[in-house]
Every structure is written in C-alpha cells, then in structure tokens.
Design a protein around this motif. Structure first.
Motif, PDB file in Angstrom:
ATOM      1  N   GLU A  37       0.824  -1.214   0.000  1.00  0.00           N
ATOM      2  CA  GLU A  37       0.000   0.000   0.000  1.00  0.00           C
ATOM      3  C   GLU A  37       0.861   1.268   0.000  1.00  0.00           C
ATOM      4  O   GLU A  37       0.495   2.288  -0.593  1.00  0.00           O
ATOM      5  CB  GLU A  37      -0.918   0.017   1.228  1.00  0.00           C
ATOM      6  CG  GLU A  37      -2.027  -1.025   1.148  1.00  0.00           C
ATOM      7  CD  GLU A  37      -2.858  -1.070   2.431  1.00  0.00           C
ATOM      8  OE1 GLU A  37      -2.860  -0.083   3.192  1.00  0.00           O
ATOM      9  OE2 GLU A  37      -3.497  -2.111   2.667  1.00  0.00           O
ATOM     10  N   GLY A  39       3.541   1.565  -1.482  1.00  0.00           N
ATOM     11  CA  GLY A  39       4.211   1.675  -2.779  1.00  0.00           C
ATOM     12  C   GLY A  39       5.687   1.322  -2.725  1.00  0.00           C
ATOM     13  O   GLY A  39       6.482   1.767  -3.557  1.00  0.00           O
TER      14      GLY A  39
ATOM     15  N   THR B  86       8.423   5.618   7.845  1.00  0.00           N
ATOM     16  CA  THR B  86       7.808   5.084   6.627  1.00  0.00           C
ATOM     17  C   THR B  86       6.383   4.618   6.901  1.00  0.00           C
ATOM     18  O   THR B  86       5.513   4.719   6.036  1.00  0.00           O
ATOM     19  CB  THR B  86       8.665   3.922   6.075  1.00  0.00           C
ATOM     20  OG1 THR B  86       9.969   4.431   5.817  1.00  0.00           O
ATOM     21  CG2 THR B  86       8.087   3.342   4.809  1.00  0.00           C
ATOM     22  N   VAL B  97      -2.337   1.311   5.478  1.00  0.00           N
ATOM     23  CA  VAL B  97      -1.745   2.647   5.576  1.00  0.00           C
ATOM     24  C   VAL B  97      -2.841   3.704   5.398  1.00  0.00           C
ATOM     25  O   VAL B  97      -3.893   3.432   4.807  1.00  0.00           O
ATOM     26  CB  VAL B  97      -0.623   2.892   4.542  1.00  0.00           C
ATOM     27  CG1 VAL B  97       0.467   1.833   4.681  1.00  0.00           C
ATOM     28  CG2 VAL B  97      -1.160   2.940   3.124  1.00  0.00           C
ATOM     29  N   GLU B  98      -2.570   4.893   5.905  1.00  0.00           N
ATOM     30  CA  GLU B  98      -3.564   5.956   5.865  1.00  0.00           C
ATOM     31  C   GLU B  98      -3.731   6.521   4.451  1.00  0.00           C
ATOM     32  O   GLU B  98      -4.832   6.619   3.946  1.00  0.00           O
ATOM     33  CB  GLU B  98      -3.171   7.075   6.830  1.00  0.00           C
ATOM     34  CG  GLU B  98      -4.268   8.070   7.063  1.00  0.00           C
ATOM     35  CD  GLU B  98      -4.341   8.459   8.536  1.00  0.00           C
ATOM     36  OE1 GLU B  98      -5.164   9.301   8.860  1.00  0.00           O
ATOM     37  OE2 GLU B  98      -3.569   7.921   9.337  1.00  0.00           O
ATOM     38  N   PRO B 100      -2.456   5.636   0.852  1.00  0.00           N
ATOM     39  CA  PRO B 100      -1.681   4.746  -0.027  1.00  0.00           C
ATOM     40  C   PRO B 100      -0.906   5.540  -1.079  1.00  0.00           C
ATOM     41  O   PRO B 100      -1.386   6.555  -1.588  1.00  0.00           O
ATOM     42  CB  PRO B 100      -2.752   3.868  -0.688  1.00  0.00           C
ATOM     43  CG  PRO B 100      -3.918   3.925   0.241  1.00  0.00           C
ATOM     44  CD  PRO B 100      -3.882   5.280   0.867  1.00  0.00           C
ATOM     45  N   GLY B 101       0.325   5.052  -1.386  1.00  0.00           N
ATOM     46  CA  GLY B 101       1.149   5.707  -2.407  1.00  0.00           C
ATOM     47  C   GLY B 101       0.908   5.070  -3.755  1.00  0.00           C
ATOM     48  O   GLY B 101       0.172   4.094  -3.869  1.00  0.00           O
ATOM     49  N   PRO B 102       1.533   5.633  -4.810  1.00  0.00           N
ATOM     50  CA  PRO B 102       1.439   4.983  -6.125  1.00  0.00           C
ATOM     51  C   PRO B 102       2.084   3.601  -6.043  1.00  0.00           C
ATOM     52  O   PRO B 102       3.067   3.430  -5.319  1.00  0.00           O
ATOM     53  CB  PRO B 102       2.222   5.923  -7.048  1.00  0.00           C
ATOM     54  CG  PRO B 102       3.056   6.773  -6.156  1.00  0.00           C
ATOM     55  CD  PRO B 102       2.380   6.827  -4.824  1.00  0.00           C
ATOM     56  N   PRO B 103       1.528   2.605  -6.758  1.00  0.00           N
ATOM     57  CA  PRO B 103       2.089   1.248  -6.677  1.00  0.00           C
ATOM     58  C   PRO B 103       3.553   1.211  -7.116  1.00  0.00           C
ATOM     59  O   PRO B 103       3.955   1.974  -8.008  1.00  0.00           O
ATOM     60  CB  PRO B 103       1.207   0.440  -7.647  1.00  0.00           C
ATOM     61  CG  PRO B 103       0.054   1.297  -7.993  1.00  0.00           C
ATOM     62  CD  PRO B 103       0.421   2.715  -7.698  1.00  0.00           C
ATOM     63  N   ALA B 104       4.314   0.327  -6.505  1.00  0.00           N
ATOM     64  CA  ALA B 104       5.717   0.175  -6.882  1.00  0.00           C
ATOM     65  C   ALA B 104       5.809  -0.509  -8.234  1.00  0.00           C
ATOM     66  O   ALA B 104       4.900  -1.237  -8.637  1.00  0.00           O
ATOM     67  CB  ALA B 104       6.447  -0.659  -5.830  1.00  0.00           C
TER      68      ALA B 104
END
Lengths: 213, 219
Positions: A37, A39, B86, B97-98, B100-104
C-alpha cells in the motif's frame, strides 16, 4: 530518516510485542500489505525473488565452484586467494559474497562455519541458510563444542584432525572446500559437482561419497 | 552490548535440529519465503546493515529466543520502518496505511537475478592509518564493550590470540549502527580453544574471528 537510537528501538519492540498477532504468517502478511500500500513493493516482485531463490540461487552454485577447484589447480589457487573475485567466472557474485573467503579441508584440518551473533551466510553462492544454521543451539554450541555438534551431523572426527571454527563476525563470508572423494578419478567438474553437498560447504559434513548430493 | 543475541558459548541448549531444520528454500514455510523476498526490496531506505542487526538485538529478549529467524526479521522491519517514519504504529495496528502511495514498479525474475548479482557490496574503505598489527603478531581483545552494537562476542573478550590475516580497512559496525561511515583495520584473529574454553578443550582446535583494530591491544 532512521534515528539510530537503540533505546527507542527497544521501546518500539515492546509496543509491537503487545499489538502484533502471534502467528508469524499473519505478521508477515500485515507487513506485506503495508509495504504494498505504501508503494514500496509490488506483489509480482515478491514472486520474482521467491522464484530466484527457489530455482536459481542455491547450493548448486557452491558445488560447481568446489568441483572446479578440484579439477583446475589454477582456479583452486585463485579461489583460495580471493574467492569473491573467483566466483565471478560463473557470475555467482551477489548478496553477501563481496568478501567471500574459501577455506580448505585437509587430512589434518576440518573447517566449520558459524555466525554466533546473528546468522550471516553467503547467500549468493549457497542459497538460503538451513534453519539449523540459524538455530540458537548451533550458534551457541558450534564454537564451544564443535566435535559434539559434528557428531550430531554424523561426523566423527579422528583425534588427529584439528577443527577450526570460523565465526563470521565481520562482512567476510566463508565457504568450506571439502576434500574430493576417493574413486572419482577422471570425473569432470560437472559430474563432481553432483556429489558436493550444502552441508559440506558449511562444514557439518566431511567425507563426501560418490553418491549424488 | 551484552545482549540476548550474543549466543556463542552459552550452555544449556540441546541438540542442533539437524533433520527438522534442514529444509531448502523451496521447502520452507510460505511466510518465510515472503519475508525473505520482501526484504530484498529495500523496505526501509535509511537504514544501515548494522542498524538492521542492532534492531534485532534490541528485540524483547524472550521473543528473540522463541521467534523463528524470519519472524525476527519481521519484527525488526516493523520497528525500523516506524522509526524512520515510513509507517506509523497506528497503521501497523490497523493493518492498512492511511494514504496509499502509487504502486511500486514490478520486477521480473531476470531483474531479481541481476539485482542479486549487483548486491556483492564491498565494505572495504580507504585506509587513513597504517595497520597497528601484522600477521603472526599476538593480540588481546578488550574486556569491556560499549552498550550499543559491536561485533566482539562475549566469549572472545579479554582473550589472547594470533593475527592470521589483515583485510585492510572495513566499515566499523559499532559506528554503522549509529549511521556513521567510519573505517578501521580488520583482522582475522585465531584463538586456541583452550584459551576460550579452558584446558579440557582439544589442543588442536581453534576459533577464528574477524575483529577490528579498535577491539584489540598488543599482547
């Protein structure tokens, strides 16, 4: 940015101890979900690494290196001088082999490798370490009573054979070159590699046979 | 530090799990494989290898002894990632997670094999001083160690040995665990088993350790 504060680390561990589920599979699943999540990791990348260490990076690499040392005196010398460099011939360099050191068994000396402080291991050449290598029993006892530990692996050393235990306390990583088994004259390196076991390259096996590992 | 991790020579442990602990990577538990694979992806970007190790040393001692190896890694990564910001403790409790980031980016098997072969990192750095000891010289280890991370095990303290190799200057873990990049001369020192364990030890047996110059004095 990491704080490098040991007291804070200990306090966080105590808090995590209270909140995390006890089942390790659940804990790793939680870590994985958070990492995906955030990334940091793609699920496909986890699969790729599992495949790499299941199918490609394993003790067959070490066996190939040992067999070449048995059949090629120049390679043997290079391996003993600088194993980290010599394994590049096979493109086997990688995780934890930047300072690889090869140590050779002789009629009078047996080598045994341990990491008493954590469980350091030359992953790229031997693959994943066995669970017994990471066990408290092995880490505690290998340095103090190596002959008894070896007996548990079925290795009975004659009195005249000295044991040198290598405790991997720095970034050097060790691979044992076992003795070539009798009755293998004329075998080529590929055939010889089939008889070299993982344990013989850690030092918990000594007398290899003509039987495939 | 005199931690629970410093197991060398501790008595009271039973037989080595020779059979049950002999599985290859393809045979171990799925969660263990996943933990190893997760760690290949650099979950905590600001750590050093020595801070990673010290993080495990600072685990709850009873957990350290009872957790399987990769369960210790899991506990350590939670700690390391919270420490560096992190993830948060709240996110760990929630399991999500609060924001979410862009997918890896996904990597392939070939990428993984290439990344692995590039991971043969050198820990040697340029020497700013001459080595204090030469091969063949007798040395003695310190009795006292700092309460942070160090790689001089308890069983080899205040002991006399012989230098059998010099490896140039390597990064000092004691400093690496504090996020500092400091080198010191590294040696392999051989100790007789009798020096470490008493006269009942086999006179032919030795234990070799890789020790930094600051752990040693001239004997």
């Amino acid at each position: 940015m990491a704080t490098f504060d040991g007291e804070k680390a200990a306090a966080l561990h105590r808090e995590l101890h209270t909140h995390l589920p006890s089942d390790p599979a659940m804990r790793v699943k939680t870590l994985e979900s958070l990492a995906i999540e955030r990334g940091l990791v793609a699920p496909e990348s986890i699969d790729a690494w599992i495949e790499a260490y299941s199918e490609h990076i394993g003790p067959k690499r070490g066996a190939k290196v040992v067999a070449h040392a048995w059949t090629d005196p120049n390679f043997r010398k290079r391996l003993l001088d600088n194993a980290a460099d010599a394994i590049k011939d096979f493109d086997f360099q990688g995780s934890a082999t930047g300072h690889l050191k090869a140590v050779e068994n002789t009629d009078n000396q047996h080598n045994l490798v341990v990491c008493t402080l954590c469980s350091c291991y030359p992953f790229s050449i031997l693959g994943m370490s066995p669970a017994w290598y990471k066990s408290a029993e092995y880490r505690a006892r290998a340095v103090r009573e190596p002959r008894k530990v070896l007996e548990e692996f079925g290795v009975i050393l004659p009195e005249y054979v000295g044991v040198r235990v290598w405790d991997s306390t720095a970034e050097l990583r060790y691979i044992v070159i076992p003795q070539r088994p009798a009755g293998t004259d004329g075998w080529d390196a590929d055939r010889l590699a089939t008889v070299v076991t993982r344990n013989s390259m850690i030092g918990t096996e000594r007398d290899l046979t003509r039987e495939p590992a | 530090m005199d931690g629970i991790h410093d197991l060398g020579g501790v008595e009271g442990f039973g037989p080595v799990p020779v059979k049950s602990g002999d599985a290859s990577f393809s045979q171990i538990e799925e969660w263990e494989k996943r933990m190893w694979a997760l760690a290949r992806n650099g979950l905590a970007s600001s750590i050093t290898i020595d801070w990673f190790r010290h993080g495990i040393e600072r685990m709850v001692p009873a957990d350290y002894l009872s957790f399987a190896y990769f369960n210790k890694w899991c506990a350590d990564y939670f700690m390391l990632m919270i420490d560096e910001g992190t993830i948060t403790m709240e996110e760990v409790k929630r399991g999500h997670v609060e924001n979410p980031g862009p997918p890896a980016n996904a990597i392939t098997l070939n990428d993984a094999l290439k990344l692995n072969s590039k991971a043969n990192r050198s820990f040697e750095i340029e020497a700013l001083t001459q080595p204090a000891f030469i091969v063949g010289e007798t040395v003695r280890t310190h009795r006292n160690v700092p309460s942070g991370h160090t790689r001089l095990p308890r069983y080899a303290r205040d002991a006399g040995g012989t230098v059998i190799a010099h490896h140039g200057c390597h990064l000092l873990p004691d400093e690496g665990a504090r996020g500092r990049h400091v080198g010191d001369h590294l040696y392999t020192v051989s100790f007789t088993a009798a020096e470490l364990w008493g006269l009942e030890a086999n006179p032919r047996d030795t234990v070799a350790l890789d020790l930094w110059e600051c752990y040693l004095v001239r004997a």
